[in-house]
Design a protein around this motif. Structure first.
Motif, mmCIF file in Angstrom:
data_model
loop_
_atom_site.group_PDB
_atom_site.id
_atom_site.type_symbol
_atom_site.label_atom_id
_atom_site.label_comp_id
_atom_site.label_asym_id
_atom_site.label_seq_id
_atom_site.Cartn_x
_atom_site.Cartn_y
_atom_site.Cartn_z
ATOM 1 N N UNK A 1 52.787 34.316 54.398
ATOM 2 C CA UNK A 1 52.391 33.191 53.556
ATOM 3 C C UNK A 1 53.371 32.050 53.761
ATOM 4 N N UNK A 2 53.139 30.939 53.070
ATOM 5 C CA UNK A 2 54.127 29.865 53.077
ATOM 6 C C UNK A 2 53.770 28.628 53.850
ATOM 7 N N UNK A 3 52.508 28.506 54.331
ATOM 8 C CA UNK A 3 52.083 27.263 54.943
ATOM 9 C C UNK A 3 52.492 27.055 56.377
ATOM 10 N N UNK A 4 53.096 28.016 57.017
ATOM 11 C CA UNK A 4 53.540 27.842 58.399
ATOM 12 C C UNK A 4 52.462 28.295 59.382
ATOM 13 N N UNK A 5 52.728 28.052 60.665
ATOM 14 C CA UNK A 5 51.865 28.514 61.743
ATOM 15 C C UNK A 5 52.638 29.514 62.585
ATOM 16 N N UNK A 6 52.073 30.698 62.769
ATOM 17 C CA UNK A 6 52.751 31.733 63.537
ATOM 18 C C UNK A 6 51.836 32.226 64.659
ATOM 19 N N UNK A 7 52.474 32.655 65.732
ATOM 20 C CA UNK A 7 51.746 33.141 66.906
ATOM 21 C C UNK A 7 52.148 34.597 67.111
ATOM 22 N N UNK A 8 51.356 35.503 66.573
ATOM 23 C CA UNK A 8 51.802 36.889 66.515
ATOM 24 C C UNK A 8 50.629 37.844 66.360
ATOM 25 N N UNK A 9 50.686 38.981 67.049
ATOM 26 C CA UNK A 9 49.804 40.112 66.763
ATOM 27 C C UNK A 9 50.497 40.966 65.717
ATOM 28 N N UNK A 10 49.773 41.334 64.663
ATOM 29 C CA UNK A 10 50.366 42.109 63.575
ATOM 30 C C UNK A 10 49.721 43.487 63.517
ATOM 31 N N UNK A 11 50.577 44.524 63.492
ATOM 32 C CA UNK A 11 50.130 45.915 63.371
ATOM 33 C C UNK A 11 50.687 46.502 62.079
ATOM 34 N N UNK A 12 49.830 46.974 61.209
ATOM 35 C CA UNK A 12 50.256 47.622 59.969
ATOM 36 C C UNK A 12 49.559 48.963 59.830
ATOM 37 N N UNK A 13 50.340 49.978 59.460
ATOM 38 C CA UNK A 13 49.745 51.297 59.225
ATOM 39 C C UNK A 13 49.012 51.340 57.890
ATOM 40 N N UNK A 14 49.119 50.282 57.094
ATOM 41 C CA UNK A 14 48.353 50.183 55.834
ATOM 42 C C UNK A 14 47.502 48.918 55.876
ATOM 43 N N UNK A 15 47.982 47.814 55.302
ATOM 44 C CA UNK A 15 47.162 46.611 55.234
ATOM 45 C C UNK A 15 47.962 45.354 55.538
ATOM 46 N N UNK A 16 47.236 44.269 55.826
ATOM 47 C CA UNK A 16 47.816 42.962 56.108
ATOM 48 C C UNK A 16 47.267 41.971 55.102
ATOM 49 N N UNK A 17 48.157 41.155 54.517
ATOM 50 C CA UNK A 17 47.749 40.143 53.546
ATOM 51 C C UNK A 17 48.167 38.770 54.048
ATOM 52 N N UNK A 18 47.184 37.866 54.230
ATOM 53 C CA UNK A 18 47.433 36.511 54.707
ATOM 54 C C UNK A 18 47.083 35.517 53.615
ATOM 55 N N UNK A 19 47.988 34.572 53.386
ATOM 56 C CA UNK A 19 47.756 33.583 52.336
ATOM 57 C C UNK A 19 48.423 32.265 52.714
ATOM 58 N N UNK A 20 47.632 31.182 52.738
ATOM 59 C CA UNK A 20 48.154 29.853 53.027
ATOM 60 C C UNK A 20 48.982 29.847 54.304
ATOM 61 N N UNK A 21 48.362 30.294 55.390
ATOM 62 C CA UNK A 21 49.067 30.398 56.657
ATOM 63 C C UNK A 21 48.072 30.320 57.799
ATOM 64 N N UNK A 22 48.543 29.856 58.960
ATOM 65 C CA UNK A 22 47.725 29.823 60.165
ATOM 66 C C UNK A 22 48.291 30.835 61.152
ATOM 67 N N UNK A 23 47.439 31.731 61.615
ATOM 68 C CA UNK A 23 47.878 32.801 62.508
ATOM 69 C C UNK A 23 47.046 32.772 63.787
ATOM 70 N N UNK A 24 47.731 32.679 64.921
ATOM 71 C CA UNK A 24 47.084 32.839 66.209
ATOM 72 C C UNK A 24 47.457 34.222 66.738
ATOM 73 N N UNK A 25 46.527 35.165 66.635
ATOM 74 C CA UNK A 25 46.796 36.525 67.077
ATOM 75 C C UNK A 25 45.836 37.506 66.466
ATOM 76 N N UNK A 26 45.877 38.716 66.948
ATOM 77 C CA UNK A 26 45.003 39.772 66.451
ATOM 78 C C UNK A 26 45.682 40.561 65.341
ATOM 79 N N UNK A 27 44.862 41.077 64.410
ATOM 80 C CA UNK A 27 45.350 41.866 63.293
ATOM 81 C C UNK A 27 44.890 43.314 63.465
#
Length: 513
Positions: free
Chosen positions: A294-320
């Motif tokens: 969160x936090x309004x930034x732009x990130x370029x990242x693939x995210x891997x979670x063994x549970x869940x991913x929460x996105x809020x007020x953010x721009x993400x270039x990548x796979x979840x």
């Protein structure tokens, strides 16, 4: 036959082309996966189950096989080089990262990202990791113990000034504005390693390792190297980490801080106004728990979670990749990528180097030595009950061999140091005078060793040449320059946080005892 082609700057270019030519043939035969699965066990086979893009998977396996064919010095060089891209064939590459050697197991943590059709709209990636044992290079491994460090202590080492070399201590404190041009390891399981106050730590291929937690805080704080924490990692206040992060606990990046590397957490990851990745370099996050961004930034990242991913007020270039899904707050949240349910597990941090106190020399001394006038000490072993100098000129003449001074009590110096490396000429000339850590004769510091059963103290602005091993505290002088290393068995190094500079030169005596 396909041939592995590293970038021209790679230290493994010549060796790699031969080794992976063989690997290319194995890929063509279609038997590489089974062979590597048998070699590396569950650490790689679990990834095979979750990543069925065969070409990318074979590329990743090729990277592991390539790393497994290297000896210790080659893997160390790869670690220093950092993440490196290799091309197997048109449309088939892998990116290889070799972590710092685990001093407990003797293995190197290796991670590989295999890619099929890089840069295309139908690009496929496969991530794999393993712990690699170096192949034999025909000789035994040299382990110098604390002699490998510029500063070591079973207690506290206080860094204030400029330190060129690796530091190992139970706890380390860093005075604002200081620099450690080397690795930093703390063995305490209860006291966190805190890097703050405009401090710069590490360098290419260096390691920052803590048996507790690590905090990097402050906009002018820069950590260059891989972070290994047996607890949590916190990066805040605009700090920058140029390297990968491995944490047994959670990882928190906030306050405009930057991570130029990948993140592995055995718990959760939280990004708030964080900077990670770029339009040209994608990063990866692997977590056993929830990943929150969160936090309004732009990130370029693939995210891997063994549970869940929460996105809020953010721009993400990548796979979840999340087993239980991805939640997004639609307002001001933008995800440019796909969502999958087959995440790759994080890699655990390696164990930190352990501190083993060097054995104090056993000797008999009956006389004290107080030097009151210009004096030359030549090669040999000297035994005193105490050692001190007035404000005099002292020549350490190592032209004939090593100088070893053994003191049962305290030792101190107020001398101006001269170093003679040639059998001819006068020692007390300006060319032989020590003024800084950058002297041309600095390598000869390996030949000077002083042990004290008490404390070692330098006067203000007084320099020292050689290694000091003290049973008690070591007190550098304000403005001192030291070439060699400092080691305290039962005390602390620089307990008064005196500002000084030190450059590492390994001790002949300490490395052989």
């Amino acid at each position: 036959m396909d041939k592995l082609t590293p970038p021209s700057s790679s230290t493994t270019a010549t060796r790699g082309s031969v080794i992976v030519a063989v690997i290319g043939a194995i890929i063509v035969l279609g038997v590489l996966a089974a062979a590597i699965q048998k070699q590396f066990g569950t650490s790689s086979s679990s990834v095979v189950t979750e990543n069925r893009a065969d070409s990318a998977t074979y590329a990743a396996y090729s990277g592991l096989a390539f790393a497994a064919a290297q000896n210790d010095s080659a893997l160390a060089a790869m670690h220093t080089a950092g993440a490196t891209n290799y091309t197997l064939a048109t449309g088939l590459t892998f990116n290889l990262t070799v972590g710092a050697k685990n001093t407990g197991t003797g293995k190197y943590p290796v991670s590989v990202i295999g890619t099929a059709n890089p840069g295309a709209g139908y690009e496929a990636n496969a991530y794999m990791s393993a712990s690699i044992t170096p192949v034999s290079s025909g000789g035994g491994e040299d382990d110098g113990g604390v002699s490998d460090y510029v500063m070591s202590s079973g207690g506290t080492a206080k860094v204030a000034g400029y330190v060129a070399g690796d530091v190992l201590a139970n706890t380390v404190t860093l005075q604002g504005g200081s620099t450690v041009a080397g690795s930093l390891t703390t063995t305490s399981t209860t006291t966190p390693l805190v890097i703050s106050g405009g401090v710069t730590v590490g360098g290419t291929g260096e390691v920052i390792c803590s048996n507790s937690s690590i905090t990097v805080s402050g906009g002018s704080d820069v950590v260059n190297g891989t972070l290994y924490s047996q607890g949590d990692v916190t990066i805040d206040g605009g700090a920058t980490v140029n390297g990968d992060i491995y944490a047994k606990g959670s990882v928190t990046v906030s306050g405009g801080s930057t991570v130029n590397g990948n993140i592995h957490s055995q718990a959760s990851v939280s990004l708030t106004s964080a900077k990670i990745g770029s339009s040209t370099v994608k990063r990866f996050i692997y977590a056993a728990g929830t990943v929150t961004a969160t936090g309004g930034s732009t990130i370029y990242v693939d995210i891997h979670s063994q549970t869940n991913i929460a996105l809020q007020n953010i721009t993400v270039y990548g796979n979840m990749y999340a087993k239980t899904g991805v939640t997004t707050q639609q307002y001001l949240t933008h995800l440019y990528g796909n969502i999958y349910t087959n995440p790759t597990a994080p890699t655990a941090p390696v164990a930190c180097a352990s501190y083993t106190a060097p054995t104090a020399p056993i000797f008999t001394a009956s006389t004290a030595r107080n030097i009151t006038s210009q004096t030359t000490i030549t090669a040999g072993n000297y035994y005193y009950t105490s050692f001190s100098t007035n404000w005099i000129d002292l020549c350490l003449d190592v032209s004939g061999g090593d100088i070893n001074i053994f003191v049962s009590g305290n030792a101190s110096s107020n001398a101006t140091i001269y170093v003679k490396t040639s059998t001819s000429g006068n020692c007390f000339t300006n060319s032989n005078k020590m003024n800084s850590i950058d002297e041309t004769f600095s390598a000869s510091a390996a030949k000077v060793f002083l042990y004290t059963g008490g404390t070692f103290t330098l006067g203000g602005g007084v320099d020292w040449f050689g290694t000091v091993l003290a049973n008690g505290n070591i007190y550098p002088g304000g403005g001192s320059s030291i070439i060699g290393s400092l080691h305290s068995i039962n005390g602390s190094v620089n307990p008064n946080s005196t500002w000084y500079e030190i450059k590492y030169v390994q001790s002949n005596y300490l490395s052989s005892h």
